[in-house]
Design a protein around this motif. Structure first.
Motif, short mmCIF file in Angstrom:
data_model
loop_
_atom_site.label_atom_id
_atom_site.label_comp_id
_atom_site.label_asym_id
_atom_site.label_seq_id
_atom_site.Cartn_x
_atom_site.Cartn_y
_atom_site.Cartn_z
N SER A 1 5.91 83.40 64.13
CA SER A 1 4.69 83.19 63.35
C SER A 1 4.71 83.93 62.03
CB SER A 1 3.45 83.57 64.17
OG SER A 1 3.48 84.94 64.51
N THR A 2 5.35 85.09 61.97
CA THR A 2 5.42 85.84 60.71
C THR A 2 6.25 85.08 59.67
OG1 THR A 2 7.30 87.11 61.56
CG2 THR A 2 5.11 88.12 61.76
N PHE B 1 6.73 81.77 59.68
CA PHE B 1 5.93 80.59 59.33
C PHE B 1 4.88 80.96 58.28
CE2 PHE B 1 2.26 77.80 59.94
CZ PHE B 1 2.86 76.56 59.74
N GLN B 2 4.21 82.09 58.47
CA GLN B 2 3.18 82.52 57.53
C GLN B 2 3.78 82.83 56.16
OE1 GLN B 2 -0.20 82.33 58.18
NE2 GLN B 2 -0.20 82.54 55.95
N GLN B 3 4.98 83.42 56.12
CA GLN B 3 5.64 83.68 54.85
C GLN B 3 5.88 82.36 54.11
OE1 GLN B 3 9.06 85.84 56.30
NE2 GLN B 3 8.27 87.76 55.50
N MET C 1 4.18 79.56 54.47
CA MET C 1 2.88 79.05 54.03
C MET C 1 2.38 79.81 52.79
SD MET C 1 2.11 76.54 55.99
CE MET C 1 0.39 76.32 55.65
N ASP C 2 2.58 81.13 52.77
CA ASP C 2 2.10 81.94 51.65
C ASP C 2 2.81 81.60 50.34
OD1 ASP C 2 0.39 83.22 53.40
OD2 ASP C 2 1.63 85.02 53.59
#
Length: 139
Positions: A30-31, A33-35, A37-38
């Protein structure tokens, strides 16, 4: 096989072939994936602004204008730039690969930014179906 029966083929110069995909699903932390997305929004804005400059665009594609498809896109970009009501619309997709740092930390690395990404969007549902089929068959 399954791909032919379920619409997971694409046409190329030699006929039809399997659409490019992963054979099995891959869990992305998830970390990571969030990177992804960011960074997607800022990178899309950067590419949009660079492509809006017909001077920069012309410089960057000059060496590949012998390709008819690229040449036509280049021509359309110049024609659109002259339009009095300039409207920009794009469907973009970024492709990432995970990279492992020396300490084992996973970080995403952008390997491609697709600006003509609409054609394969429908295939994601079919790839998910293939993954389900394979999981049931080989579970």
């Amino acid at each position: 096989g399954w791909s032919g029966s379920n619409g997971l083929l694409v046409k190329d110069t030699a006929g039809f072939r399997h659409a490019p995909m992963t054979l099995l699903p891959y869990a992305v932390p998830s970390t990571v994936f969030q990177q992804c997305m960011d960074v997607h929004g800022p990178m899309t804005r950067l590419y949009t602004e660079l492509s809006a400059s017909t001077t920069e665009l012309s410089k960057s594609v000059q060496s590949v204008l012998s390709d008819p498809f690229t040449a036509k896109l280049h021509e359309l970009a110049h024609a659109a730039a002259k339009h009095p009501k300039r409207i920009r619309f794009s469907i973009n997709r970024s492709d990432y690969m995970m990279h492992s740092l020396n300490d084992g930390t996973k970080v995403p690395k952008q390997v491609e930014f697709n600006t003509i990404a609409a054609s394969f969007s429908v295939l994601s549902q079919r790839v998910a179906s293939l993954h389900s089929f394979l999981a049931k068959k080989h579970g």
